[in-house]
Design a protein around this motif. Structure first.
Motif, PDB file in Angstrom:
ATOM      1  N   VAL A 248       0.864  -1.175   0.000  1.00 25.25           N
ATOM      2  CA  VAL A 248       0.000   0.000   0.000  1.00 25.25           C
ATOM      3  C   VAL A 248       0.895   1.218   0.000  1.00 25.25           C
ATOM      4  O   VAL A 248       1.823   1.316   0.807  1.00 25.25           O
ATOM      5  CB  VAL A 248      -0.901   0.039   1.254  1.00 25.25           C
ATOM      6  CG1 VAL A 248      -1.713   1.332   1.272  1.00 25.25           C
ATOM      7  CG2 VAL A 248      -1.811  -1.157   1.291  1.00 25.25           C
ATOM      8  N   ALA A 292      -6.093  -2.550   5.591  1.00 25.53           N
ATOM      9  CA  ALA A 292      -6.933  -1.502   5.028  1.00 25.53           C
ATOM     10  C   ALA A 292      -7.802  -0.869   6.115  1.00 25.53           C
ATOM     11  O   ALA A 292      -7.954   0.359   6.181  1.00 25.53           O
ATOM     12  CB  ALA A 292      -7.807  -2.082   3.916  1.00 25.53           C
ATOM     13  N   SER A 308      -4.299   6.733  -1.522  1.00 25.72           N
ATOM     14  CA  SER A 308      -3.600   5.461  -1.326  1.00 25.72           C
ATOM     15  C   SER A 308      -3.771   4.594  -2.556  1.00 25.72           C
ATOM     16  O   SER A 308      -4.791   4.666  -3.245  1.00 25.72           O
ATOM     17  CB  SER A 308      -4.146   4.746  -0.091  1.00 25.72           C
ATOM     18  OG  SER A 308      -5.466   4.332  -0.327  1.00 25.72           O
ATOM     19  N   LEU A 310      -2.711   0.507  -4.150  1.00 26.03           N
ATOM     20  CA  LEU A 310      -2.191  -0.823  -3.881  1.00 26.03           C
ATOM     21  C   LEU A 310      -1.414  -1.246  -5.117  1.00 26.03           C
ATOM     22  O   LEU A 310      -1.899  -1.113  -6.238  1.00 26.03           O
ATOM     23  CB  LEU A 310      -3.384  -1.761  -3.670  1.00 26.03           C
ATOM     24  CG  LEU A 310      -3.092  -3.128  -3.054  1.00 26.03           C
ATOM     25  CD1 LEU A 310      -2.578  -2.978  -1.638  1.00 26.03           C
ATOM     26  CD2 LEU A 310      -4.348  -3.986  -3.081  1.00 26.03           C
TER      27      LEU A 310
END
Ligand SMILES: Nc1ncnc2c1ncn2[C@@H]1O[C@H](COP(=O)(O)OP(=O)(O)O)[C@@H](O)[C@H]1O
Ligand SMILES: [Mg+2]
Lengths: 333, 278
Positions: A248, A292, A308, A310
């Motif tokens: 992340v 998360a 953010s 991933l």
């Protein structure tokens, strides 16, 4: 390194030893630069082994020791069963080398370069001519084989040097930064060739590169070096697995270092969050959902998280997490 | 792919390399037409223009010595060291931009690399020497030689060529850069010639300089070359040694040259080893 270990690592005659063994190798250059600080690894028969790391990590020095150009200060190394210090001729009979910078006889054509190499490596003349023709074709140089190498492009020179390294049918092929200074498309071509060589010639390949992304696809196993030390050793998949397949990345509006410190304390993860420019990256193990939730919970804590993403973990992330410094900082990008 | 993957063998496991590296060095020397002309123009000019001009200007310094022959033959000792020193540039080019590193990982003994270079350069020198002698003879030089004396020509040229090339290799690796090496070419390739009796006898030099000249390999080489091609009186060997018969003096001068060559190569191989292993 204890004497006992050194003795154990000496390949026994008749026993199929790994083609490359590096055992506690140090190199301090005259003048005091400590280029390699006690590294150990083995390369298995037939594999593509990548020595990765930023410039100055000590890759070329390690290649120098393995190709008998550099004398190790401490430790031992064996190539094709021969001690590089005690029996360099045996090592040189068994290896092919493509150097980081171009090493060609500039007065001569590509074919003449290969011919001289064949004679120095003592190939029977008829075999040599056949193999030269075949390699020129393989390297896509047959049309330009009789032109002076001064007229070759960077990619052509590199391909010729690859062909030359292969010419004497080496057991171990050393390719130091085979794609450095080449266009991306030419780089892909070279990597495809490297894979083809492993498949079709069955040669063990040791290569180095500071393009970690490229190594990921090509290498069966890699050793990641930083400032003379090994920071990671294993297959790319294994190494990535130690961090988790994904990361992340949080974009921070404010002080990313402070945010990373806070996040490290709050999340209590195995590898601390890492800062690169305004991004803080956190490795995701198998508990992505959990992570998360935690991040969502602290998003409002005034850390300045404004976004953010991933993404897939790469070897560059492995480097960053093992050294505490992002690779692009080491590369000065 | 079968052609490539096919097994093939080496002719032998003996470390060789001298012959291919020698051949390569010769091909480097003869690769370009300007290069060939450059290496041939000096002896031709000297024998056909400079030496006759010197003979006209200076006349005969000693009765019974033909000055044209004296000067034309003497320039062998100018050309051989100059060719050696000039070839040192190739050493730097091979090291910095060339193929040296591929030679260093070849399954050969590394000292073969400078030795093969030396033999290649010596071959070029010999071609130049033969041209000088041939042209001089054709141009009226009074040559007087014999089978026993011509051995000293062979020895003098070969030892001077090898010795000065050994110096060139050592200097090339030691100074490392072409810009730094360039000025050494005339300094070592030409200056000693001026002191060695190449164009005038040692007797005209002041005593101190003359003593310096006795220690120059050039001095012994030029005396030997004249001994072989002109005769005892013209050689100047007696002036160097002051005792013994001419064959003894010639043997001593040859030994002096051999000593120089041995020392130059001891240095060359040591510098080479140091420069090529870190
Ligand atoms: N011949 C040498 N003499 C002194 N220092 C050297 C020499 N070669 C490399 N180094 C130094 O050793 C370190 C490692 O260099 P190198 O092995 O070339 O790393 P890499 O190939 O990973 O970029 C660097 O700090 C470099 O400056
Ligand atoms: Mg390198």
């Amino acid at each position: 390194m204890s004497v006992e270990i050194a003795a154990r690592r000496v390949p026994l005659p008749g026993v199929a030893a790994p083609p490359v063994i590096v055992d506690g190798m140090h190199k301090i250059y005259p003048g005091g630069v400590e280029a390699v600080r006690g590294i150990s690894f083995e390369v298995a028969d037939g594999e593509i082994f990548g020595l990765l790391g930023p410039n100055g990590a000590g890759k070329t020095t390690t290649f120098g020791v393995l190709t008998t150009l550099v004398e190790p200060t401490r430790g031992r190394a064996f190539v094709a069963g021969h001690d590089v210090v005690a029996f360099p001729l045996g090592v040189r009979r068994a290896i092919g080398v493509a150097f980081q910078d171009s090493v060609l006889d500039n007065e001569f054509s590509g074919r003449e370069n290969l011919r001289l190499h064949a004679r120095l490596w003592n190939l029977a003349r008829r075999d040599a001519e056949q193999r030269i023709d075949a390699l020129l074709a393989l390297m896509d140089l047959d049309q330009r084989a009789d032109d002076n190498v001064r007229t070759y492009s960077g990619g052509m020179r590199r391909r010729l040097e690859l062909g030359r390294a292969l010419l004497a049918n080496p057991r171990v092929l050393f390719l130091d930064e085979p794609t450095v200074g080449l266009d991306p498309s030419v780089r892909d071509e070279i990597w495809a060739l490297v894979r083809q060589l492993q498949r079709e010639e069955g040669v063990t390949i040791v290569l180095s590169t500071h393009y970690l992304e490229e190594a990921e696809d090509v290498c069966d196993r890699v050793a990641i070096m930083n400032r003379g030390e090994l920071v990671a050793l294993g297959s790319p998949a294994e190494l990535i697995e130690t961090l988790g397949a994904e990361l992340v990345e949080l974009q921070i509006d404010g002080d990313p270092t402070a945010a990373a410190r806070e996040l490290g304390i709050t999340l209590q993860r195995a590898s601390p969050p890492l800062v690169r420019r305004d991004l803080v990256s956190i490795a995701v193990s198998d508990d992505a959902a959990d992570l998360a939730r935690q991040i969502a919970a602290i998003r409002s804590d005034g850390l300045g998280i404004i976004g953010s993403t991933l993404r897939r973990t790469s070897l560059a992330d492995v480097f960053a997490h093992r050294t505490g410094r992002p690779l692009d900082e080491e590369l000065g990008r | 792919m079968t052609a490539i993957a096919a097994n093939f063998h080496r002719s032998s496991q003996r470390p060789t390399g001298l012959v291919p590296l020698y051949g390569r060095r010769l091909r480097v020397a003869t690769k370009t037409v300007p290069g060939i002309i450059g290496q041939l123009i000096t002896p031709v000019l000297w024998v056909l223009i400079v030496a006759p001009a010197l003979a006209d200007a200076l006349g005969d310094f000693a009765p019974g010595v033909d000055y044209y022959t004296y000067a034309a033959i003497g320039q062998i000792v100018l050309l051989v060291p100059f060719t050696s020193m000039f070839a040192g540039i190739n050493v730097i080019v091979d090291k910095d931009f060339g193929v040296l590193r591929d030679f260093l990982v070849a399954p050969i003994r590394r000292r073969t690399i400078p030795l093969a270079n030396a033999l290649g350069v010596l071959t070029v020198s010999w071609v130049q020497v033969v041209i000088i002698i041939g042209l001089a003879a054709a141009n009226g030089a009074e040559l007087d030689t014999s089978a026993s004396r011509v051995v000293f020509l062979f020895g003098a040229v070969s030892l001077l060529g090898l010795g000065t090339y050994g110096l060139a290799e050592a200097l090339a690796y030691r100074v490392g850069r072409q810009e730094a090496y360039g000025p050494l070419i005339p300094a070592i390739g030409v200056t000693p010639f001026m002191l060695c009796g190449g164009i005038y006898p040692l007797a005209v030099l002041p005593t101190g300089v003359r003593w310096l000249a006795y220690f120059l390999p050039w001095t012994h080489a030029v005396a030997l070359v004249r001994y072989a091609l002109m005769g005892t009186a013209e050689s100047g060997l007696a002036q160097i040694w002051g005792f013994g018969a001419a064959p003894v003096q010639a043997t001593l001068s040859l030994a002096a040259l051999a000593l120089f060559t041995a020392l130059a190569w001891r240095l060359a191989l040591r510098v080479f080893r140091r420069a090529t292993t870190s």
